[in-house]
Enzyme design. Structure first.
Site, mmCIF file in Angstrom:
data_model
loop_
_atom_site.group_PDB
_atom_site.id
_atom_site.type_symbol
_atom_site.label_atom_id
_atom_site.label_comp_id
_atom_site.label_asym_id
_atom_site.label_seq_id
_atom_site.Cartn_x
_atom_site.Cartn_y
_atom_site.Cartn_z
ATOM 1 N N ASP A 160 0.750 -1.297 -0.419
ATOM 2 C CA ASP A 160 0.573 -0.515 0.605
ATOM 3 C C ASP A 160 0.691 1.203 -0.050
ATOM 4 O O ASP A 160 2.210 1.017 0.224
ATOM 5 C CB ASP A 160 -0.528 0.194 1.072
ATOM 6 C CG ASP A 160 -1.681 1.427 1.324
ATOM 7 O OD1 ASP A 160 -2.224 1.859 0.340
ATOM 8 O OD2 ASP A 160 -1.899 1.443 2.287
ATOM 9 N N SER A 161 0.400 2.111 0.037
ATOM 10 C CA SER A 161 0.802 3.719 -0.485
ATOM 11 C C SER A 161 1.489 4.240 1.310
ATOM 12 O O SER A 161 2.058 4.928 1.402
ATOM 13 C CB SER A 161 0.003 4.492 -0.891
ATOM 14 O OG SER A 161 -0.554 4.869 0.151
ATOM 15 N N TYR B 53 -0.150 8.416 -2.716
ATOM 16 C CA TYR B 53 -0.417 7.946 -3.915
ATOM 17 C C TYR B 53 -1.761 8.797 -4.997
ATOM 18 O O TYR B 53 -1.888 8.942 -6.200
ATOM 19 C CB TYR B 53 -0.585 6.109 -4.398
ATOM 20 C CG TYR B 53 0.364 5.630 -4.398
ATOM 21 C CD1 TYR B 53 1.525 5.895 -3.982
ATOM 22 C CD2 TYR B 53 0.486 4.250 -4.472
ATOM 23 C CE1 TYR B 53 2.720 5.423 -3.292
ATOM 24 C CE2 TYR B 53 1.222 3.570 -4.193
ATOM 25 C CZ TYR B 53 2.779 3.619 -4.028
ATOM 26 O OH TYR B 53 4.042 3.564 -3.510
ATOM 27 N N GLY B 54 -2.647 8.799 -4.355
ATOM 28 C CA GLY B 54 -3.857 9.337 -5.363
ATOM 29 C C GLY B 54 -3.831 10.723 -5.273
ATOM 30 O O GLY B 54 -5.027 10.997 -6.323
ATOM 31 N N CYS C 42 -4.396 -1.007 -2.239
ATOM 32 C CA CYS C 42 -4.295 0.685 -2.483
ATOM 33 C C CYS C 42 -5.508 0.312 -3.298
ATOM 34 O O CYS C 42 -5.259 -0.167 -4.814
ATOM 35 C CB CYS C 42 -2.797 0.489 -2.483
ATOM 36 S SG CYS C 42 -2.684 2.383 -3.445
ATOM 37 N N THR D 192 -5.719 3.319 -5.340
ATOM 38 C CA THR D 192 -5.572 3.953 -6.655
ATOM 39 C C THR D 192 -4.081 2.688 -7.429
ATOM 40 O O THR D 192 -4.613 3.409 -8.326
ATOM 41 C CB THR D 192 -5.008 4.975 -5.758
ATOM 42 O OG1 THR D 192 -4.595 5.942 -5.112
ATOM 43 C CG2 THR D 192 -3.803 5.836 -6.779
ATOM 44 N N GLU E 178 -3.358 9.759 8.275
ATOM 45 C CA GLU E 178 -2.180 8.691 8.355
ATOM 46 C C GLU E 178 -1.596 10.211 9.114
ATOM 47 O O GLU E 178 -0.751 9.688 10.265
ATOM 48 C CB GLU E 178 -1.635 9.319 7.248
ATOM 49 C CG GLU E 178 -1.546 9.010 6.124
ATOM 50 C CD GLU E 178 -1.080 6.755 6.204
ATOM 51 O OE1 GLU E 178 0.687 7.491 6.176
ATOM 52 O OE2 GLU E 178 -1.054 6.082 5.925
ATOM 53 N N CYS F 55 -10.107 3.614 -0.593
ATOM 54 C CA CYS F 55 -9.940 2.948 0.209
ATOM 55 C C CYS F 55 -8.842 2.835 0.991
ATOM 56 O O CYS F 55 -9.523 2.976 2.029
ATOM 57 C CB CYS F 55 -9.129 4.940 -0.098
ATOM 58 S SG CYS F 55 -7.724 5.416 1.136
ATOM 59 N N HIS G 94 -7.337 3.296 3.848
ATOM 60 C CA HIS G 94 -7.066 3.964 5.295
ATOM 61 C C HIS G 94 -8.571 4.377 5.218
ATOM 62 O O HIS G 94 -8.918 4.429 6.601
ATOM 63 C CB HIS G 94 -6.428 5.117 4.170
ATOM 64 C CG HIS G 94 -4.800 5.210 4.255
ATOM 65 N ND1 HIS G 94 -4.311 4.820 3.193
ATOM 66 C CD2 HIS G 94 -3.706 6.108 5.324
ATOM 67 C CE1 HIS G 94 -3.063 4.940 3.308
ATOM 68 N NE2 HIS G 94 -2.624 5.495 4.226
#
Length: 274
Positions: A14-15, A46-47, A77, A79, A158, A192, A194
């Protein structure tokens, strides 16, 4: 040969930390699998990147996992899954590569059909622009699809702004979701990995909608594909964590994404070498 392959690890990337929501589900349903997790925290998000940059990053992430001898890859991920999953599959050449789009779309379509036939997709700007979830939902016969780019959600997660009473989070969630809340969908895809960490806040604004975690659905899909390919491990259970960012910071924050209390050790790697 196949017996040896069974004991190889599953790779997840993942990012950043979001893919840990998929890893958590993977661990729950496949406790005997060894897993290699890579979070590209140095280059998150990344998005907001161009498609060519997303592809470059995704292929580097994939090459890193392949260097660890994985038997399968979970692209945790949204994205990457929506922009260059085929490129990842072509490079990987392993029997099972699963993204987060199809399984989530199927689950959401199922919910929509027993409800008002309306699904909302929340994702990064690049995911929404790709229309990958929309195409998958259309294939599953969903009547109405509402797509909403939520570029601020990943930075919120994050930086750990996930409390239901966080002022900044509520302001942003309200701005993104108010237009949807006026006519709430049966299902909402958290496009996503997250986003599940914001699910309580999201649910506050869309109380009648059922939330679908794209990461958790992808983990279930991966498990069934491993079973179909006779690749399930019966004797593993180790997890290794790698990040392109600061290992200490990764460890500090990773525990919040995982349901077990074990905060992992993480190894820093230079992803530009792959």
């Amino acid at each position: 040969m196949n017996h040896d392959k069974k004991s190889l690890p599953i790779g997840v990337f993942d990012s950043g930390l979001g893919g840990l929501t998929a890893l958590d589900e993977l661990k729950r349903i496949l406790p005997n699998e060894d897993i290699i997790y890579f979070g590209d925290s140095a280059r998150i998000p990344y998005g907001t990147k161009s498609r060519s940059v997303i592809e470059k990053f995704a292929l580097q992430d994939t090459r890193f996992l392949l260097s660890k001898g994985v038997k399968a890859i979970l692209v945790a991920c949204g994205t990457v899954s929506s922009n260059c999953l085929d490129e990842v599959k072509n490079l990987a050449g392993v029997p099972v590569v699963v993204g987060v789009i199809d399984a989530a779309a199927e689950k959401a379509a199922e919910i929509a059909k027993s409800g008002n036939d309306r699904v909302a997709v929340l994702g990064t700007s690049a995911t929404i622009k790709s229309r990958a979830f929309e195409i998958a939902l259309e294939k599953n016969g969903v009547g109405e699809i509402i797509s909403r780019a939520c570029p601020m959600f990943v930075p919120l997660v994050e930086s750990w702004h996930t409390d239901t009473d966080d002022t900044a989070t509520n302001a942003i969630v309200s701005e993104y979701l108010s237009p949807i809340a006026a006519n709430p969908p049966a299902a909402v895809i958290l496009g996503c990995t997250h986003y599940p960490l914001l699910s309580e806040v999201i649910q506050k604004y869309l109380p009648e909608s059922e939330l679908v975690s794209s990461g958790a659905e992808a983990a279930r899909r991966l498990a069934s594909e491993l079973a179909e390919n006779d690749l399930l491990n019966r004797s593993g259970g180790r997890i290794e964590f790698y990040t392109s960012g600061g290992a200490e910071l990764f460890v500090e924050n990773a525990g919040r994404f995982l349901s077990s209390d074990t905060v992992p050790n993480a190894n820093h790697i230079d992803i530009e070498n792959y």
